[in-house]
Scaffold this motif. Sequence first.
Motif, PDB file in Angstrom:
ATOM      1  N   VAL A  92     -32.409  29.427  41.616  1.00 53.36           N
ATOM      2  CA  VAL A  92     -32.682  29.141  40.557  1.00 53.36           C
ATOM      3  C   VAL A  92     -32.644  27.354  40.413  1.00 53.36           C
ATOM      4  N   SER A 114     -32.557  28.489  32.422  1.00 57.69           N
ATOM      5  CA  SER A 114     -32.092  28.755  33.915  1.00 57.69           C
ATOM      6  C   SER A 114     -31.220  29.567  33.739  1.00 57.69           C
ATOM      7  N   ASP A 119     -33.688  23.428  39.540  1.00 56.40           N
ATOM      8  CA  ASP A 119     -34.167  22.060  38.384  1.00 56.40           C
ATOM      9  C   ASP A 119     -35.425  21.406  38.741  1.00 56.40           C
TER      10      ASP A 119
END
Length: 200
Positions: free
Chosen positions: A114, A103, A116
């Motif tokens: 980006v 990431s 999660d």
Amino acid sequence: MSRTLRVVAPIALALSLTGCMGGLLGGGETPPWLLTLTPQAPATENVVRTAGPGEAVTIAVPVIPKEIRTTRVPVHSGPIAIAYVEDLTWVDTPDRLFQDLLSETVTRMTNRVVLDPNQASLDPGLTITGNLTRFGYDEQEGAVIVRYDAAMARAGGSAVTTRRFEAREPADGTAATVAPAINAAANRVAMEAAQWVAGS
């Protein structure tokens, strides 16, 4: 509560937590230090980005086999024998460490937002999943091997692309050489995967 109970209770709690930590790390004693993966891609000074519909990247925690579902580093000796590197303990399991590394590397090497998986409800965009099948030392090759079989799914599931990323770094089986070798190999895999994402 008496003064004696007030003093003893925190001590008992501390001893209990210490024992739990030792059990989680796979041994009776907590190691003197824990190791992690450090990104080697050049850091970006300012990460303020905006993603349109379907433009974000969501990086999932990779699937890992049982032998690396631990904070220890496996040593493969032949096709069926597995041991573990002495005095080498990760701060977390390799799947979580590699997700964090990938990431951060994608953030540093691309202009993508980006996310999660916990943020995927916002707009998952391009989804990266995969299997981290090797993440340890191979005694016969005298090297660490990091292998990541990735899958890229575009928004809406219109297309899925897969690719294998693999890197090897020499080591002698000791913690002093295996740890930096895995960090280097994992970074090479992460940077190649980031270039793959950037070109999507």
